[in-house]
Design an enzyme around this catalytic site. Structure first.
Site, PDB file in Angstrom:
ATOM      1  N   GLY A  90       0.809  -1.217   0.000  1.00 23.73           N
ATOM      2  CA  GLY A  90       0.000   0.000   0.000  1.00 23.73           C
ATOM      3  C   GLY A  90       0.839   1.262   0.000  1.00 23.73           C
ATOM      4  O   GLY A  90       0.341   2.354  -0.253  1.00 23.73           O
ATOM      5  N   ARG A 174      14.641  -0.176   0.485  1.00 27.15           N
ATOM      6  CA  ARG A 174      14.837  -1.444   1.181  1.00 27.15           C
ATOM      7  C   ARG A 174      15.343  -2.489   0.200  1.00 27.15           C
ATOM      8  O   ARG A 174      14.883  -2.564  -0.937  1.00 27.15           O
ATOM      9  CB  ARG A 174      13.505  -1.872   1.792  1.00 27.15           C
ATOM     10  CG  ARG A 174      13.574  -3.155   2.566  1.00 27.15           C
ATOM     11  CD  ARG A 174      12.433  -3.259   3.536  1.00 27.15           C
ATOM     12  NE  ARG A 174      11.169  -3.548   2.892  1.00 27.15           N
ATOM     13  CZ  ARG A 174      10.040  -3.753   3.574  1.00 27.15           C
ATOM     14  NH1 ARG A 174      10.020  -3.680   4.886  1.00 27.15           N
ATOM     15  NH2 ARG A 174       8.922  -4.029   2.936  1.00 27.15           N
ATOM     16  N   ASP A 250       1.553 -11.451   6.814  1.00 30.40           N
ATOM     17  CA  ASP A 250       2.036 -10.595   5.718  1.00 30.40           C
ATOM     18  C   ASP A 250       3.381  -9.975   6.064  1.00 30.40           C
ATOM     19  O   ASP A 250       4.014  -9.349   5.211  1.00 30.40           O
ATOM     20  CB  ASP A 250       1.017  -9.496   5.392  1.00 30.40           C
ATOM     21  CG  ASP A 250       0.597  -8.694   6.611  1.00 30.40           C
ATOM     22  OD1 ASP A 250       0.158  -9.308   7.598  1.00 30.40           O
ATOM     23  OD2 ASP A 250       0.733  -7.465   6.589  1.00 30.40           O
TER      24      ASP A 250
HETATM   25  P1  AMP Z   1       2.415  -2.835   7.976  1.00 28.88           P
HETATM   26  O1  AMP Z   1       1.722  -2.753   9.300  1.00 28.88           O
HETATM   27  O2  AMP Z   1       3.376  -1.702   7.730  1.00 28.88           O
HETATM   28  O3  AMP Z   1       3.042  -4.163   7.745  1.00 28.88           O
HETATM   29  O4  AMP Z   1       1.279  -2.638   6.887  1.00 28.88           O
HETATM   30  C1  AMP Z   1       0.132  -3.434   6.795  1.00 28.88           C
HETATM   31  C2  AMP Z   1      -0.604  -3.104   5.515  1.00 28.88           C
HETATM   32  O5  AMP Z   1      -1.048  -1.731   5.524  1.00 28.88           O
HETATM   33  C3  AMP Z   1       0.214  -3.267   4.249  1.00 28.88           C
HETATM   34  O6  AMP Z   1      -0.647  -3.708   3.229  1.00 28.88           O
HETATM   35  C4  AMP Z   1       0.694  -1.865   3.983  1.00 28.88           C
HETATM   36  O7  AMP Z   1       1.021  -1.664   2.639  1.00 28.88           O
HETATM   37  C5  AMP Z   1      -0.503  -1.034   4.402  1.00 28.88           C
HETATM   38  N1  AMP Z   1      -0.115   0.322   4.824  1.00 28.88           N
HETATM   39  C6  AMP Z   1       0.538   0.677   5.952  1.00 28.88           C
HETATM   40  N2  AMP Z   1       0.709   2.006   6.007  1.00 28.88           N
HETATM   41  C7  AMP Z   1       0.165   2.530   4.892  1.00 28.88           C
HETATM   42  C8  AMP Z   1       0.034   3.851   4.363  1.00 28.88           C
HETATM   43  N3  AMP Z   1       0.495   4.912   5.005  1.00 28.88           N
HETATM   44  N4  AMP Z   1      -0.590   3.979   3.173  1.00 28.88           N
HETATM   45  C9  AMP Z   1      -1.080   2.915   2.520  1.00 28.88           C
HETATM   46  N5  AMP Z   1      -0.987   1.654   2.952  1.00 28.88           N
HETATM   47  C10 AMP Z   1      -0.373   1.449   4.128  1.00 28.88           C
HETATM   48 MG    MG Z   2       3.823  -5.246   6.455  1.00 25.19          MG
END
Ligand code: AMP
Ligand code: MG
Length: 492
Positions: A90, A174, A250
């Protein structure tokens, strides 16, 4: 040395439904914070080019380097036990893959590169604080010798990101063996798309487990390989006091690398119940729960592979169960062997795991600092005068006094002399870890005062975690009160 990136992209050759083509969104005023020159060299990149105008534009997402084929990848995942059929990148864009000097293929991904079709309600951006945290902690993990994604660069965007308050934005570059997650398999399994699962499994075998291709059942060998890698990885986390904080499926790489540094933190005082993440109210991802959760996640992976393991369902389930039964022995061998080495025992004998476990129990009861206790123990192994520094770390120092004679008696059975034992212990017991209070101070300096000196200083110390660096002793200090009550927030 290559100008730009010598891209050779394999993931985008998979079927279209694996990803969405999406270029990064340009930012207002990119400014380089850090480029990892050593890693650039390993990847065959020219660090001066990366740090120059074209490189910075590429690292910010303002220019697409030649050969890049930017995509956001599709994945699903269990978040805190709840299945979400569509997550996906995302806020990250995979630019492409490069094959480094060592022959290893690695992903180059921009995290915080703007919205994608998987952004849901998110802005696709990353705040500076979490970018610096991921940069620092992932590089510290690499220096500790733990499989991890790496940080190639951090760039400030010159744009605010709106969180509870406006915060400076940044993009992290990354580097990963791949960004394929347990959740990537779940994405296709949830759709009943066996053809895609097979293509994904074949891709992962070719890329990460090439020996599995020769096995009688390559998909069973793939599952065995992921299970062994993950068991070893979680053992390594425990042995340095690392709490990942958000082990959703994930956030688990099938390549066995630590990935997605969000609310992660290192233990100060040893307590296996430690939870740092503010959103982990039930303690699902507590330090001591990590081995169990890894197996839970691997069980979800095994479920996705059932259609590939055998045509007959009963046979497939039996194969999956047999593979999963391999987790505990792999984990225990890695964890107990590692603990024995932490207390100076080279070859694991009957009773060693219990001896180490007894020390851990005493540490937990006495709020002993995890990293300092094991580092001080190195000195104590060399000369008994070192005992004073260890016992002082226990609320009740007699808890150590009771244990030490049994440890010494066991050490005496080792074939090494005390200096050799101490040197071997110093190679597995770091003096320096990313201390939470120092990481927070580093982030505050950068975010509030645009002062990146603490980031650079911490990064330099953590690049040599096993070396005594007497002039840097303040970075080895434990926080007041053992860090009890420290909280981290998800890196969004
Ligand atoms: P994470 O907790 O960073 O592993 O993210 C979990 C999910 O939320 C993943 O699909 C990320 O791509 C999405 N995500 C986290 N932060 C954002 C953001 N600021 N904008 C869009 N998607 C996000
Ligand atoms: Mg993640």
């Amino acid at each position: 040395m290559m100008m730009s990136f010598p891209f050779d992209n394999s993931y985008v050759r998979l079927p279209e439904r694996f990803f969405a083509r999406r270029a990064p969104t340009p930012v207002a005023a990119p400014r380089l914070i850090q480029v990892n020159r050593t890693l650039a060299g390993e990847l065959g990149l020219d660090p001066d080019w990366l740090a120059g105008p074209e490189g910075i534009a590429a690292l910010a997402g303002n220019g697409i380097p030649p050969g890049a084929d930017p995509v956001a990848t599709a994945y699903a995942g269990h978040q805190f036990g709840q299945f979400v059929p569509q997550l996906g990148d995302g806020r990250a864009v995979l630019l492409g893959e490069v094959v480094g000097r060592d022959g290893r293929r690695r992903d180059i991904q921009l995290k915080g590169a703007g919205p994608t079709p998987f952004s849901r309600s998110g802005d696709g951006r990353a705040a500076l604080g979490p970018v610096l945290r991921e940069y620092l902690v992932s590089e510290a993990m690499a220096a500790l010798g733990i499989p991890t994604t790496r940080a190639l660069a951090a760039v400030a965007t010159g744009e605010p990101v709106m969180r509870e308050t406006p915060l400076p934005g940044a993009v992290l570059t990354r580097v990963a063996a791949s960004h394929i997650r347990v959740g990537t398999f779940q994405f296709f399994a949830a759709r009943g798309d066996v053809e895609a699962l097979r293509a994904l499994a074949d891709h992962v075998v070719a890329r990460h487990y090439p020996e599995a291709a020769q096995a009688q059942n390559p998909y069973r060998a793939l599952l065995d390989g992921v299970i062994a890698a993950q068991a070893a990885l979680v053992a390594r986390w425990l042995l340095v006091g690392f709490v990942h904080g958000v082990m959703n499926t994930d956030n688990m790489s099938v390549a066995g690398e630590t990935i997605d540094y969000g609310p992660c933190a290192f233990l100060d005082a040893y307590d296996p119940r430690t939870v740092y993440s503010s959103i982990d109210r039930a303690g699902r991802y507590a330090y001591g729960e990590q081995p169990r959760i890894a197996l839970w996640n691997l069980t979800r992976l095994a479920e996705t592979l059932l259609p590939l393991l055998a045509d007959d369902e009963t046979e497939a389930v039996a194969a999956a169960e047999a593979a999963l039964a391999g987790y505990a022995p792999h984990f225990e061998a890695a964890y107990h062997g590692g603990l024995a080495r932490k207390i100076g025992l080279g070859d694991l004998r009957e009773g060693d795991a219990a001896l180490a476990g007894d020390l851990l129990r005493r540490m937990a009861e006495n709020q002993a600092d995890f990293t300092r206790t094991f580092r001080a123990l190195c000195e104590a192994a060399e000369r008994p005068a070192g005992d004073g520094a260890v016992r002082d770390l226990f609320v009740d120092p007699t808890a150590y006094d009771d244990w030490a004679p049994r440890w010494r008696a066991r050490l005496a059975e080792e074939a090494r002399d005390p200096a050799e034992t101490a040197a071997a212990m110093r190679a597995v017991n770091p003096a320096f870890i990313p201390r939470n209070h120092q990481v927070e101070a580093m982030i505050a300096a950068a975010v509030e005062r645009a002062d990146f000196a603490p980031f650079a200083a911490l990064l330099a110390v953590l690049a040599r975690p096993y070396a005594d660096q007497p002039d840097q002793a303040r970075f080895a200090e434990a926080p007041e009160g053992g860090g009890v009550g420290y909280r981290t927030f998800c890196g969004t």
